[in-house]
Structures are given as structure tokens and as C-alpha cells.
Write an enzyme that holds these catalytic residues in place. Structure first.
Site: not given
Ligand SMILES: *Cc1c(COP(=O)(O)O)cnc(C)c1O
Length: 348
Positions: A246, A126, A293, A36
Site C-alpha cells: 500500500y 493507581r 491487515m 491476568k
Molecule cells: C501485573 C501485576 C503484577 C505482575 O507484574 P510483573 O511486573 O509482571 O511481575 C503484580 N502485581 C500487580 C498488582 C499487578 O497488577
């Protein structure tokens, strides 16, 4: 790709990390790589190396991400969040596996054809099916539908606490106690830290590799896989009591040298990075003044020259130090590098 600021990703080291992880956890049949957020910011190009290393399933967080990954591989892909019900057919047409995480969601999509994994909530609160009754009802509905259950999973939310983690496994066992888990192809629970810190449960045959792929793990000998590089584009000699940047935020307490580096908060180097170190010629130098920036200031010495390489992020140990400075976690440091920064890849 003409900018002097870029992230350099070593695909061979990444592939070797996956090999090491997969080899050390052969008790799992399914090694699901969670790719992801463009592989935690490193870019979708990493997917190929991750597959070469031995991952045999992929997971992403949205249908958009899944379709991007689908363009480069036929490997199965799971979306970890329920998608907009409008797009179920698109997902199915592209052989994307979906997550069913509640009875309410299932009721909206039960007349469609697709493959799914069931997500169980074991305490993170969640996503997920939270009771045995809800799961049993979901099972009944799916049995009378054209939906195929290919997997079932839950997510560990604090693997550093073994009591808590074991209670999550117990809750999973409880919620699924009326169904025959051995009839489901993939039962996956461990995330990165859980893979190396807990024994595989009999009913589990899959794990999800995330940040471990990039070398974050104390138990295995893994590589750092990327650096964030820039260059000194100009050097200013400043006198005692002169200020820099700045608001004149930094004031020299003696005659000093300041290196100007073309990376800033638009690249994800947020202003809170002031005060932490970067590396130039393997020496540590401090970021001073307000980060702009597109540029930042480093307090250097006479040995540093224009055109010298600046490692804004050097390696995993540095990432952990940066995370501490920013009062966050290594995941966020990785994801923070914005899309303006070019990703360059080497195969060693
Ligand atoms: C992001 C995620 C993972 C991976 O998590 P890590 O801690 O990086 O291994 C695994 N399962 C779900 C549901 C996630 O959202």
C-alpha cells in the site's frame, strides 16, 4: 488451527522457569502467579504448568478472568482490582478472593460475605488505601462484618530505583503500623523484578510473579517460552525502483526478493513493526513496506524459499529488541499478539 501463523508455547520450559524462580526464592511462603490477561497473552492453558512449577496462589485482574481460571483449578485466586459490587456473591460462591482498595468501596460491600486482601497505595497512585486513618477505619468496619481479611499488599512501580522502592516499603510499614501484620495470613509486595533484586522484608511472606515466569530476568537462568511463527507463502522478484504494498511505501534500490508472510496488524503486528527484523533459517531479515491487515513483506535473499518458517517473534532477546523498536516494553509485545492468532502448546 489451519492457519500457517501461530504462537508456539513450550509448557515444559514454562514449568521449569517457575521451579527455578520458586527454588531461588524459598524465603517466600506464597508464590502468587499473576495470570491476568490470559497469562500475558500466552493462553490460560499455561496456568496448569505454572501450578505444576510450584506457584501456590493465583491472581487475575477481573472476575471474568477469575471464573475462567476457577474452571481449571481449586487453587486460591485473587482479583487485583475492585469488582462491580453487583457480583460479590458470585465471587464468593466461586471461592474468589477480592481486593478492598478504599473505604468508599468497602462501604458499598460491607454487608456481604467474602474473603479479601487489602490493597495499600504506597506511591503508584493507581489503587489502594493511602493513609493509616483510612486503613484503621477499614479494619474497624471489617471486624464488625462477615468479611475475612486473608491478605494485604502493595505494588512496586519502579523497582530499578532502589531509593524509591525502599520508600514504598517504608510507606507500607507506616500505613500498617497500627495493625498486627503477623495476624494476616499473606503479606505480599514484590513483583517480578523485586523478587530477585531486593531482600525479603521480615513482615512480607508472599511475592507476585508476573513476567518473570516467561523468562524475563537477568539474575536467574530462565527459558524463553514462546515463539510467534509464520511462513513464506509467496516470493516476489522485484526490479530496481519498483515498490511494494500500500502507498508504495517501500521502493527497491536494486533488484530484490520480497517474501510475503501471512500475518498483519489484525494479529497485533502493528504497522510500526516495519523496519524491524524477523528470523528465517536463523538469519535476520527486515520487514519492509506498510504492514497490511493480514500480511506483511520481508526483504529476503535467494536462499529463502516458499514455505520457509518465519519467526516473527523468536525469543526473549528478540522481544526486547522489538520492544525497543516499538518504543514500548516487553509486556506490551507479549500482550499485543491478538486473539486471532492460534496458540499451540508443546510439552517438550
Ligand atoms: C501485573 C501485576 C503484577 C505482575 O507484574 P510483573 O511486573 O509482571 O511481575 C503484580 N502485581 C500487580 C498488582 C499487578 O497488577
Amino acid at each position: 488451527m489451519m492457519r500457517q501463523t501461530y504462537e508456539l508455547i513450550n509448557l515444559k520450559k514454562l514449568e521449569n522457569n517457575i521451579k527455578t524462580i520458586v527454588n531461588s526464592s524459598k524465603e517466600y511462603k506464597y508464590h502468587i502467579a499473576v495470570v491476568k490477561a490470559n497469562c500475558y497473552g500466552l493462553g490460560i492453558k499455561c496456568v496448569k504448568s505454572i501450578l505444576l512449577g510450584g506457584a501456590n496462589y493465583l491472581a487475575v485482574s477481573s472476575l471474568d478472568e477469575a471464573l475462567k481460571v476457577r474452571k481449571i483449578t481449586d487453587t486460591r485466586i485473587l482479583v487485583l482490582e475492585p469488582i462491580d459490587t453487583k457480583y460479590i456473591n458470585i465471587a464468593n460462591k466461586n471461592n474468589i478472593t477480592l481486593t478492598i482498595s478504599s473505604l468508599e468501596y468497602l462501604n458499598k460491600v460491607k454487608n456481604k460475605i467474602f474473603t479479601c486482601h487489602l490493597k495499600i497505595n504506597t506511591g503508584m497512585n493507581r489503587l489502594g488505601i493511602g493513609t493509616k486513618e483510612e486503613l484503621n477505619e477499614i479494619y474497624k468496619i471489617i471486624n464488625e462484618s462477615n468479611i475475612k481479611i486473608e491478605g494485604i499488599y502493595t505494588h512496586i512501580y519502579k523497582s530499578t530505583d532502589s531509593t524509591l522502592t525502599e520508600s514504598q516499603f517504608k510507606r507500607f510499614e507506616n500505613i500498617t503500623s497500627d495493625i498486627n501484620l503477623s495476624k494476616i495470613e499473606i503479606v505480599h509486595i514484590p513483583n517480578s523484578d523485586t523478587i530477585t533484586n531486593y531482600k525479603k522484608k521480615d513482615y512480607v511472606n508472599g511475592c507476585r510473579m508476573g513476567i518473570i515466569m516467561y523468562g524475563f530476568n537477568n539474575k536467574l537462568a530462565l527459558n524463553s517460552v514462546f515463539t510467534l511463527k509464520s511462513k513464506i507463502i509467496e516470493i516476489k522478484e522485484i526490479k530496481k525502483d519498483e515498490t511494494v504494498g500500500y502507498d508504495g511505501k517501500y521502493k527497491a534500490n536494486k533488484d530484490e526478493y520480497i517474501g510475503i508472510v501471512p500475518i498483519g496488524y489484525a494479529d497485533g503486528i502493528i504497522r510500526k513493526n516495519t523496519g524491524r527484523f524477523v528470523y528465517i533459517n536463523n538469519n535476520k531479515y527486515k520487514i519492509v513496506g506498510n504492514i497490511c491487515m493480514d500480511m506483511l513483506f520481508v526483504l529476503i535473499d535467494k536462499t529463502v524459499k516458499v514455505n520457509d518458517t518465519v519467526e516473527i517473534i523468536k525469543d526473549n532477546q528478540h522481544i526486547n529488541e522489538i520492544a525497543e523498536h516499538l518504543e514500548t516494553i516487553n509486556y506490551e509485545v507479549m500482550c499485543d499478539v491478538s486473539s486471532r492468532v492460534d496458540r499451540k502448546y508443546i510439552e517438550e
